[in-house]
Motif scaffolding. Structure first.
Motif, mmCIF file in Angstrom:
data_model
loop_
_atom_site.group_PDB
_atom_site.id
_atom_site.type_symbol
_atom_site.label_atom_id
_atom_site.label_comp_id
_atom_site.label_asym_id
_atom_site.label_seq_id
_atom_site.Cartn_x
_atom_site.Cartn_y
_atom_site.Cartn_z
ATOM 1 N N ALA A 50 0.835 -1.204 0.000
ATOM 2 C CA ALA A 50 0.000 0.000 0.000
ATOM 3 C C ALA A 50 0.869 1.254 0.000
ATOM 4 O O ALA A 50 0.589 2.229 -0.717
ATOM 5 C CB ALA A 50 -0.929 -0.014 1.210
ATOM 6 N N ALA A 97 -4.257 -1.248 -4.082
ATOM 7 C CA ALA A 97 -3.757 -0.494 -2.927
ATOM 8 C C ALA A 97 -4.843 -0.325 -1.869
ATOM 9 O O ALA A 97 -4.585 -0.467 -0.663
ATOM 10 C CB ALA A 97 -3.256 0.869 -3.383
ATOM 11 N N ALA A 156 -4.587 -2.077 1.889
ATOM 12 C CA ALA A 156 -4.633 -1.173 3.042
ATOM 13 C C ALA A 156 -5.736 -1.609 4.007
ATOM 14 O O ALA A 156 -5.550 -1.597 5.236
ATOM 15 C CB ALA A 156 -4.864 0.255 2.571
#
Length: 533
Positions: free
Chosen positions: A180, A309, A313
């Motif tokens: 991330a 991403a 996350a």
């Protein structure tokens, strides 16, 4: 109460319409005549499974419809079954899911069948019998246990997700964070890929673009071309004064003059702004290379990379929560197991009391059914906690107190087992429903016991409706309403029997000879006995 039942093409029953009325309603007929199909119709109206073999040979579908009256209200339920077992359910003419029929008949219709005897072998069925006898306090204890077990199951699922390997979870979290952060540090946003590619093309081709723009600027500023357009505009304007129909052409010419001037200015500005910038081109190329590296690792497009991403996350945050919880989950699990154990003890005590009440009530019913001194003992023994409790229910039976009780499914004869099932179902509250249907629960019963069973069902029918499929004339004689099912080949007919017809049907059941004089005398004797109870 079931006011009316209509059946069409259900098995061998081509068409039948019954208006049972209150009290004890019996259905009789030769073995295989199709009498149990009428109770099958009730099961369909209760949302039961719609098997393909329900559809008879007299059409493409089976149809069942019933009108019920309860608490001053009326409801009409219907079911259609087509080949393959597909079905449609209706309530008051409106199509509904089959479960709506089950909800409509819940508490209104209770079914007691031959299969219940086999259910005594099932721990779950025995437990349900006992739970049906729980009082309000016992039901609250059961609900508390189920809640405690659900909480324990949730914690154990969380522990399984942790997997006991915290280092593996930490590695997973660290990798997710790295991925991330790598994408976030690159600083890309939606649409940046298209913008970068356009800038790169412009910078890579700066010299060629400059040449094209310079030539275009020269052509656009050609005095001859501008003068020609101006002259054309003047001439068309003068012509329009003479012929107003030419005004649009004059206007277009004027617009062309203005556009030519604007084009010349814009091309000159673009040419002035354009310059070769190797440093900027290197920066753009480096950004494109970084984006390509991310795409090789995380997704085919920039949008895919950004979505990846976001997902990692979220997973990193989730694992963080799991790791935080891991430090306290053992404590929570210990408390949850203690709560289940305590609730299990309470539930076992409640079931023990309910089992005692159930056994005592069943004994009372069995005495009325001809067993002089039976023993019914419901035993609640501890076991490993599970979704339904920390105990198991066993049912011990002896037909006489002088005998050693044993597992009911093994110690009871066929006739005793039928009576035991009936007694247990009545003791657990089956007789409280406004409509109770018994499917040949008299298997293995005869003689004086059959008379006792008939009396029992007749008393049970006071103030409610009892439907009973039976092969016993002693039971049928107690009926307020009597239907007989006759079969000829693949067609079965249902008829209401009364008066002489009923005597003939009972004579057939007694002797197999509906016209037998002696059989008719015995039938009349049975009817007189039943009338006097």
């Amino acid at each position: 109460m079931l006011d009316e039942l209509a059946v069409a093409n259900l098995g061998v029953i081509r068409e039948a319409r019954l208006e049972p009325g209150p009290g004890l309603v019996v259905v009789t007929g030769e073995t295989g005549a199709g009498k149990t199909l009428l109770l099958g119709a009730l099961r369909l109206l209760g949302g039961g499974a719609a098997a393909a073999d329900r559809v008879g040979p007299h059409g493409d579908e089976a149809r069942v419809e019933g009108r019920f009256a309860a608490d001053g209200e009326e409801v009409v339920l219907a079911r259609r079954v087509v080949a393959g077992g597909r079905s449609r359910a209706y309530r008051d003419g409106e199509m509904v899911p089959a479960k709506v029929l089950a909800e409509a008949t819940a508490g209104l219709v209770e079914m007691v069948g031959q299969h219940d005897a086999h259910a005594l072998r099932s721990p779950a069925a025995r437990r349900e019998l006992v739970d049906g006898a729980l009082d309000d306090g016992g039901r609250a204890v059961l609900a508390a246990y189920l809640a405690a077990w659900e909480r324990l199951a949730e914690l154990e699922a969380a522990q399984r997700e942790l997997g006991g390997d915290l280092r593996a979870l930490e590695r997973e979290r660290d990798l997710a964070r790295y991925q991330a952060d790598e994408i976030a540090d690159a600083g890309f946003g939606a649409g940046d890929d298209e913008e970068l590619q356009a800038r790169a093309r412009r910078l890579r081709n700066a010299d060629a673009l400059a040449g094209h723009l310079a030539a275009a600027a020269a052509a656009a500023s050609d005095d001859g071309a501008a003068a020609g357009l101006a002259a054309a505009t003047r001439e068309l304007t003068a012509a329009a004064r003479l012929d107003p129909a030419l005004a649009p052409l004059a206007s277009q010419a004027g617009e062309l003059v203005a556009l030519a001037a604007e084009l010349s200015t814009d091309v000159a500005r673009q040419a002035a702004d354009l310059e070769s910038d190797p440093a900027e081109l290197a920066t753009v190329e480096e950004r494109l290379a970084r984006l390509a590296a991310l795409q090789r690792k995380y997704g085919a497009t920039l949008d895919d990379v950004l979505a990846f991403a976001k997902a990692v996350a979220a997973r990193a945050a989730e694992v963080d929560g799991l790791l935080e919880r891991a430090s306290g989950i053992d404590t929570e699990l210990a408390a949850a197991r203690a709560a289940v154990a305590a609730a299990g003890d309470d539930l076992a005590a409640a079931r023990h009391g309910a089992g005692k009440r159930l056994g005592d009530a069943a004994v009372a019913h069995l005495r009325e059914l001809g067993l002089r001194d039976p023993v019914v003992r419901v035993e609640v023994a501890p076991t490993e906690p599970g979704p339904h409790g920390a105990d198991r229910v066993e049912l011990a039976f002896a037909s006489d107190a002088g005998l050693t009780p044993g597992p009911a499914a093994k110690t009871a004869s066929g006739g005793e087992l039928s009576r035991l099932v009936l007694a247990l179902r009545l003791a657990s509250g089956a007789g409280e429903a406004p409509v109770v249907a018994f499917d040949e629960v008299d298997a293995g019963v005869g003689g004086a016991t059959a008379l006792a069973l008939g009396r029992k069902l007749a008393r049970l029918a006071e103030g409610r409706q009892i439907l009973c499929v039976t092969h016993l004339p002693q039971v049928a004689a107690f009926a307020a309403t009597h239907y007989a099912v006759d079969r000829d080949g693949n067609v079965a007919n249902v008829r209401l029997v009364d008066g002489a017809d009923r005597v003939a049907e009972l004579s057939r059941m007694l002797s197999g000879l509906p016209e037998s004089e002696r059989g008719r005398e015995h039938a009349e004797e049975l009817l007189a006995l039943a009338a006097g109870r």
